[in-house]
Design an enzyme around this catalytic site. Structure first.
Site, mmCIF file in Angstrom:
data_model
loop_
_atom_site.group_PDB
_atom_site.id
_atom_site.type_symbol
_atom_site.label_atom_id
_atom_site.label_comp_id
_atom_site.label_asym_id
_atom_site.label_seq_id
_atom_site.Cartn_x
_atom_site.Cartn_y
_atom_site.Cartn_z
ATOM 1 N N LYS A 54 1.230 -0.973 -0.120
ATOM 2 C CA LYS A 54 0.361 -0.050 -0.087
ATOM 3 C C LYS A 54 1.196 1.759 0.469
ATOM 4 C CE LYS A 54 -3.594 -2.823 2.716
ATOM 5 N NZ LYS A 54 -4.662 -3.101 3.315
ATOM 6 N N GLN A 98 -4.703 -1.772 9.074
ATOM 7 C CA GLN A 98 -4.503 -2.687 8.770
ATOM 8 C C GLN A 98 -5.692 -3.963 9.873
ATOM 9 O OE1 GLN A 98 -3.625 -3.641 5.597
ATOM 10 N NE2 GLN A 98 -4.168 -6.051 5.927
ATOM 11 N N ASP A 121 -11.096 1.822 3.571
ATOM 12 C CA ASP A 121 -12.182 0.558 3.289
ATOM 13 C C ASP A 121 -13.275 0.829 3.093
ATOM 14 O OD1 ASP A 121 -9.412 -0.766 3.712
ATOM 15 O OD2 ASP A 121 -9.145 -0.472 5.563
#
Ligand code: NAP
Length: 284
Positions: A54, A98, A121
């Site tokens: 990422k 995460q 997200d």
């Protein structure tokens, strides 16, 4: 029939190029580059790889990225405080924690603490709810990436029978909402589904998001169906494979995604698209 491979890597490169061009345009207009803050708690090796990918992708498109790597004993209260700080920082557009987080941290509490307009997200119930009422804001990355990939290959889902195997909050459920928003007829399967081969067998498009290697058999696939394999499973020999028995499914399908190189790269592309969208919201 031997299916055409859907090259997620190539589509993702195209998406990243488009984003990089928009960032360059922003810079020319004296606007700041989008900024993504990534938080990692603990030492899950797979999570480290995802976070590194990422960060690299952010660099490629010219985003600013902030990285917070915390040890496994970082407390829930400390994590919530860090999110508060980033929520209040006007130079941060997207916040990503995460997953999975260590067991002493309640992941739902973390998801709900992130400001919905910074929830790149797309996991916050506010964003899932907006998707459910056909007014999406931040769309969950993996299902969004699947829709982008299908559109890129000219595969229209409208009126198609779509079977999704898996009903998780991050993949299966939002995938169903994405498909429904585009007026597909959807079936969602899970462990209580009575006849999985039959549900898969009548689908024009199959999306597998189970997390069990090769559990969708090639022989179940209807001739000419489109097969999207979200699963990422590591075998004992270290190789990655999907949820679909690839070689046999390829002989039945018209299009199929490989693992790796299918849905995976599209998830990151969607994350960057969401971060750019968030930056645009924050311009106003
Ligand atoms: P998850 O939360 O474990 O959900 C798995 C789903 O599969 C559940 O709904 C479960 O049903 C269902 N399931 C399990 N065994 C089944 C069976 N035998 N028959 C029918 N349904 C079954 O997993 P997830 O987070 O959605 O992830 C799924 C896979 O996608 C994993 O391999 C993950 O690594 C991968 N993934 C890939 C990406 C990417 O970027 N490519 C992103 C996210 C996830 P119940 O609800 O009844 O338990």
């Amino acid at each position: 029939m031997t299916a055409q491979i859907i090259d997620g890597k190539a589509v993702s490169v195209k998406c990243l190029d488009k984003i990089a061009a928009e960032v360059a345009k922003r810079t020319a207009e004296n606007k700041r580059p989008p900024c993504l803050a990534v938080i990692l708690v603990g030492d899950n090796p797979a999570s480290h790889v995802y976070v590194r990918n990422k960060k690299n992708a952010c660099e490629k498109v010219g985003f600013r990225s902030l990285s917070y790597e915390k040890s496994a004993d970082f407390s829930e209260a400390e994590l919530l405080a860090l999110i508060n700080e980033l929520n209040n920082d006007d130079t941060v557009d997207g916040i990503l924690v995460q997953l999975p987080v260590p067991d002493h941290i309640d992941s739902q509490k973390i998801i709900e603490r992130i400001r919905p307009d910074k929830d790149v997200d797309g996991f916050h119930p506010y964003n899932i709810g907006r998707l459910a009422v056909k007014m999406p804001l931040m769309r969950p990355c993996t299902p969004k990436g699947v829709m982008t990939m299908l559109a890129e290959y000219g595969i229209d889902v409208k009126g198609k029978n779509v079977t999704i195997v898996g009903q998780s909050n991050i993949v299966g459920r939002p995938q169903a909402l994405e498909m429904l928003m585009n007026r597909a007829t959807i079936t969602v399967c899970h462990t209580a589904t009575k006849d999985l081969p039959a549900e898969v067998g009548r689908a024009d498009i199959v999306v597998a998001a189970v997390g069990r290697p090769n559990c969708i058999k090639g022989e179940w696939i209807k001739d000419g169906a489109v097969v999207i394999d979200v699963g990422i499973n590591r075998l004992e020999n270290g190789k990655l494979c999907g949820d679909v028995e690839f070689a046999t499914a390829r002989e039945k399908a018209s299009y199929i995604t490989p693992v790796p190189g299918g849905v995976g790269p599209m998830t990151i592309a969607s994350l960057l698209e969401n971060t750019l969208e968030a930056a645009k919201l924050h311009d106003k």
